[in-house]
Motif scaffolding. Structure first.
Motif, PDB file in Angstrom:
ATOM      1  N   VAL A 123       0.841  -1.188   0.000  1.00  0.00           N
ATOM      2  CA  VAL A 123       0.000   0.000   0.000  1.00  0.00           C
ATOM      3  C   VAL A 123       0.879   1.242   0.000  1.00  0.00           C
ATOM      4  O   VAL A 123       1.849   1.342   0.742  1.00  0.00           O
ATOM      5  CB  VAL A 123      -0.921   0.009   1.237  1.00  0.00           C
ATOM      6  CG1 VAL A 123      -1.725   1.293   1.293  1.00  0.00           C
ATOM      7  CG2 VAL A 123      -1.846  -1.192   1.208  1.00  0.00           C
ATOM      8  N   GLY A 124       0.551   2.197  -0.841  1.00  0.00           N
ATOM      9  CA  GLY A 124       1.321   3.432  -0.917  1.00  0.00           C
ATOM     10  C   GLY A 124       0.781   4.337  -2.004  1.00  0.00           C
ATOM     11  O   GLY A 124      -0.103   3.951  -2.779  1.00  0.00           O
ATOM     12  N   THR A 125       1.310   5.529  -2.064  1.00  0.00           N
ATOM     13  CA  THR A 125       0.878   6.481  -3.081  1.00  0.00           C
ATOM     14  C   THR A 125       1.468   6.105  -4.433  1.00  0.00           C
ATOM     15  O   THR A 125       2.397   5.294  -4.533  1.00  0.00           O
ATOM     16  CB  THR A 125       1.315   7.893  -2.703  1.00  0.00           C
ATOM     17  OG1 THR A 125       2.760   7.954  -2.689  1.00  0.00           O
ATOM     18  CG2 THR A 125       0.787   8.287  -1.327  1.00  0.00           C
ATOM     19  N   ARG A 126       0.932   6.718  -5.474  1.00  0.00           N
ATOM     20  CA  ARG A 126       1.464   6.467  -6.818  1.00  0.00           C
ATOM     21  C   ARG A 126       2.915   6.915  -6.917  1.00  0.00           C
ATOM     22  O   ARG A 126       3.734   6.265  -7.571  1.00  0.00           O
ATOM     23  CB  ARG A 126       0.618   7.207  -7.851  1.00  0.00           C
ATOM     24  CG  ARG A 126      -0.775   6.615  -8.064  1.00  0.00           C
ATOM     25  CD  ARG A 126      -1.499   7.329  -9.193  1.00  0.00           C
ATOM     26  NE  ARG A 126      -2.808   6.736  -9.442  1.00  0.00           N
ATOM     27  CZ  ARG A 126      -3.634   7.157 -10.400  1.00  0.00           C
ATOM     28  NH1 ARG A 126      -3.281   8.164 -11.194  1.00  0.00           N
ATOM     29  NH2 ARG A 126      -4.803   6.570 -10.561  1.00  0.00           N
ATOM     30  N   ALA A 127       3.218   8.019  -6.256  1.00  0.00           N
ATOM     31  CA  ALA A 127       4.591   8.536  -6.292  1.00  0.00           C
ATOM     32  C   ALA A 127       5.554   7.545  -5.646  1.00  0.00           C
ATOM     33  O   ALA A 127       6.640   7.282  -6.174  1.00  0.00           O
ATOM     34  CB  ALA A 127       4.652   9.888  -5.587  1.00  0.00           C
ATOM     35  N   GLU A 128       5.148   6.959  -4.488  1.00  0.00           N
ATOM     36  CA  GLU A 128       5.991   5.971  -3.807  1.00  0.00           C
ATOM     37  C   GLU A 128       6.236   4.760  -4.697  1.00  0.00           C
ATOM     38  O   GLU A 128       7.359   4.254  -4.802  1.00  0.00           O
ATOM     39  CB  GLU A 128       5.335   5.526  -2.501  1.00  0.00           C
ATOM     40  CG  GLU A 128       5.418   6.540  -1.383  1.00  0.00           C
ATOM     41  CD  GLU A 128       4.721   6.052  -0.127  1.00  0.00           C
ATOM     42  OE1 GLU A 128       5.241   6.336   0.966  1.00  0.00           O
ATOM     43  OE2 GLU A 128       3.666   5.402  -0.247  1.00  0.00           O
ATOM     44  N   LYS A 129       5.183   4.296  -5.351  1.00  0.00           N
ATOM     45  CA  LYS A 129       5.316   3.103  -6.192  1.00  0.00           C
ATOM     46  C   LYS A 129       6.166   3.387  -7.427  1.00  0.00           C
ATOM     47  O   LYS A 129       6.919   2.521  -7.880  1.00  0.00           O
ATOM     48  CB  LYS A 129       3.931   2.593  -6.582  1.00  0.00           C
ATOM     49  CG  LYS A 129       3.134   2.077  -5.393  1.00  0.00           C
ATOM     50  CD  LYS A 129       1.841   1.414  -5.818  1.00  0.00           C
ATOM     51  CE  LYS A 129       1.107   0.841  -4.613  1.00  0.00           C
ATOM     52  NZ  LYS A 129      -0.095   0.088  -4.976  1.00  0.00           N
ATOM     53  N   ASN A 151       5.442   7.162   9.197  1.00  0.00           N
ATOM     54  CA  ASN A 151       4.060   6.913   8.770  1.00  0.00           C
ATOM     55  C   ASN A 151       3.785   5.420   8.647  1.00  0.00           C
ATOM     56  O   ASN A 151       2.704   4.938   8.980  1.00  0.00           O
ATOM     57  CB  ASN A 151       3.770   7.608   7.443  1.00  0.00           C
ATOM     58  CG  ASN A 151       3.603   9.098   7.602  1.00  0.00           C
ATOM     59  OD1 ASN A 151       3.346   9.585   8.706  1.00  0.00           O
ATOM     60  ND2 ASN A 151       3.757   9.841   6.528  1.00  0.00           N
ATOM     61  N   ARG A 152       4.763   4.689   8.128  1.00  0.00           N
ATOM     62  CA  ARG A 152       4.586   3.246   7.976  1.00  0.00           C
ATOM     63  C   ARG A 152       4.627   2.551   9.340  1.00  0.00           C
ATOM     64  O   ARG A 152       3.969   1.545   9.554  1.00  0.00           O
ATOM     65  CB  ARG A 152       5.698   2.694   7.076  1.00  0.00           C
ATOM     66  CG  ARG A 152       5.565   1.232   6.722  1.00  0.00           C
ATOM     67  CD  ARG A 152       4.537   0.970   5.644  1.00  0.00           C
ATOM     68  NE  ARG A 152       4.931   1.527   4.361  1.00  0.00           N
ATOM     69  CZ  ARG A 152       4.318   1.258   3.215  1.00  0.00           C
ATOM     70  NH1 ARG A 152       3.286   0.433   3.202  1.00  0.00           N
ATOM     71  NH2 ARG A 152       4.707   1.825   2.096  1.00  0.00           N
ATOM     72  N   GLY A 192       9.260   3.816   4.287  1.00  0.00           N
ATOM     73  CA  GLY A 192       8.052   4.580   4.560  1.00  0.00           C
ATOM     74  C   GLY A 192       8.138   5.401   5.827  1.00  0.00           C
ATOM     75  O   GLY A 192       7.257   6.219   6.094  1.00  0.00           O
TER      76      GLY A 192
END
Length: 550
Positions: free
Chosen positions: A345-351, A419-420, A416
């Motif tokens: 799970v993560g934002t598009r930017a992270e992926k 937050n992670r 992460g």
């Protein structure tokens, strides 16, 4: 009275009566007939008693209607309360068996509490007394080891990787030296590209104890013999390096392919040397020797052991009264997340950034990335993905560990960041690392060698009341194996990631069902004795031949 109500319902309308007047006065006549006969005169000559009766009957009619209305209202409120009670019971049951298991408030997870089991912190005594360790040095045994000048030659290895990969390589090197009746040159801890560490063997392990403890098994020297002048070329010279050793090679491979070259050249380097010796294709005595090296000969320096004991003591005494603590090996660093090729799970930017990172580090595996999504789904289904901190939190709560649990985290920088980590830290606030337990001055002496910091984590995890791994690797399997070797008493939880993946991905899985599945499944995954099997990993399960029936 019924007839009075009936006549009243007619609205006072006159009704002709054929009866005579004296019939009306008869005690056998009905009051309704009397009432109706007087109605012919419009009620002017009505007897006072009849008027009283009429008023009385009307009053009772009103009272009866009021009672019925009150009863209806009462019945309505009773029904409403009954529905409210049923809804409350349903809400409680739904909360205990709610879909999605836990509620999420921002970055905080809220899971129902679970009753603590009696065996929450240790394995049952009955299951830990049937085996004992038996790989230690044989006291009073006569050594059959030849003199140093009578061995077949010298072998030299670079122990690569992190601390625990190096540890396994050292154990294998001693075993291979024994198989070929060769002298072992003290292994060099090779600088790892990730750790960037220049640590030497003597910076981590007690060299004197290592050599002395194994003196009846293998000849070990501290350095390359002085008569050998090409030290700098030892690993670059093709003539003196064996490079074609297969993974998990049998003992016979060394006897047939490596030993003749050692006899010819007198000194040979073995490269690479990671997992270059099998388990079920070598003599049992060789496996026992590997355990002897791992659990008895390889001792960390006294300063490392002393600092680790200090951290353990601080963990147990963080509250008013001494309490057990859990050690959690959280493998969720950027490198591990990238290497796993799993989706998280993560934002598009992270992926997108993770995709670029994987392309850079593992270009052959990444290719164009189009095949990774089905691969990631398959790996998660099979339980081959690292557990996220939030998933670990839900699992531990389902097992019964309360909010107050003291947890020592052995981990690198979590991918992460905070937050992670938030779901895990919020559910278990008494969560610390060695950096939070020790002062800066105390750790400064260990920062020079990254491997020594890893040694501190290793020892604290080894001595914890409960050890929890989240993903595979040499660190976890060596800890679990050592705790088994010490008697299986301490719990070592190895999560069933396949079960967790299935349950956490099921929108209809209820909390009560999830708790039951987790508890029952992990009753057999707590480091208890396990029968060995072909190609078993001796480092994680040293039951035989390193342990014997008590």
């Amino acid at each position: 009275m019924a007839e009075l109500r009936h006549s009243s319902s007619l609205g006072g309308r006159a009704t002709p009566s054929p009866r005579k007047r004296d019939d009306v006065t008869s005690p056998l006549s009905s009051s309704s007939d009397t009432h109706l006969s007087h109605d012919d005169d419009g009620g002017r000559d009505r007897h006072p008693r009849d008027r009283f009766r009429s008023l009385f009957s009307n009053h009772f009619q009103l009272l009866d209607e009021t009672a019925r209305n009150n009863f209806k209202i009462f019945l309505f409120f009773v029904t409403l309360l009954a529905f409210a009670g049923l809804y409350s019971v349903y809400s409680v049951i739904s909360h205990l068996n709610a879909p999605y298991l836990c509620t999420k408030d921002g970055i905080t997870l809220h899971c129902p509490r679970v009753k603590e089991a009696p065996s929450l912190w240790e394995n049952p005594l009955s299951a830990t007394t049937s085996w004992k360790s038996c790989a230690e040095r044989r006291v009073g045994a006569i050594s059959d080891l030849p003199e140093a000048n009578e061995t077949n030659g010298y072998i030299f290895i670079h122990a690569e990787g992190g601390l625990n990969q190096q540890r396994i390589a050292i154990c294998n090197a001693v075993a291979v030296a024994k198989i070929m009746n060769a002298t072992l040159i003290l292994p060099v801890l090779k600088q790892d590209q990730i750790w960037k560490d220049q640590t030497k063997f003597k910076d981590i392990f007690d060299v004197d104890h290592f050599i002395d403890y194994l003196k009846d098994d293998v000849q070990i020297v501290r350095d390359i013999p002085s008569w050998f002048t090409d030290k700098s070329e030892l690993f670059t010279s093709i003539r003196r390096t064996v490079k074609n050793i297969p993974k998990y090679a049998p003992a016979q491979f060394y006897i047939d392919n490596v030993l003749p070259r050692i006899k010819e050249k007198k000194i040979m380097a073995l490269k690479p040397f990671v997992d270059r010796l099998g388990y079920d294709n070598v003599p049992q005595e060789i496996n026992r020797l590997r355990c002897r090296v791992n659990y008895h000969a390889l001792k960390f320096l006294p300063k490392i052991d002393k600092m680790a004991n200090r951290l353990v003591e601080r963990m147990r005494n963080r509250t008013d009264s001494p309490k057990p603590f859990m050690a959690l090996h959280l493998r969720f660093e950027k490198g591990m997340v990238g290497l796993s090729f799993c989706d998280f799970v993560g934002t598009r930017a992270e992926k997108a950034l993770m995709g670029l990172y994987r392309l850079k580090e593992w270009p052959r595996r990444f290719k164009d990335g189009s095949h990774l999504w089905p691969l990631a789904l398959q790996k998660r289904k099979e339980g081959r993905c690292p557990l996220e901190p939030g998933e670990v939190a839900v699992m531990l709560r389902a097992m019964g560990y309360p909010k107050e649990t003291q947890i020592y985290v052995a981990s690198g920088q979590v991918y992460g960041g905070q937050n992670r980590m938030a779901p895990l830290r919020n559910m278990f606030p008494n969560l610390v690392t060695k950096e939070e337990l020790a002062t800066k001055d105390e750790l400064d002496g260990f920062r020079k060698h990254v491997t020594s910091l890893a040694a501190l984590d290793f020892l604290v995890c080894l001595k914890s009341d409960v050890f929890v791994m989240t993903h595979g690797g040499n660190f976890a399997k060596l800890i679990i194996g050592a705790r088994r070797y010490m008697g299986h008493r301490q719990k070592s939880i190895k999560p069933d990631k396949g079960l967790l993946s299935k349950s956490l991905g099921d929108p209809y899985m209820g909390w009560a069902t999830f708790v039951e599945d987790v508890v029952i499944t992990h009753q057999t995954r707590t480091g208890l004795p396990e029968a060995t099997f072909p190609n078993y990993d001796i480092w994680e399960n040293p039951l035989t031949p390193c342990m014997c029936k008590a």
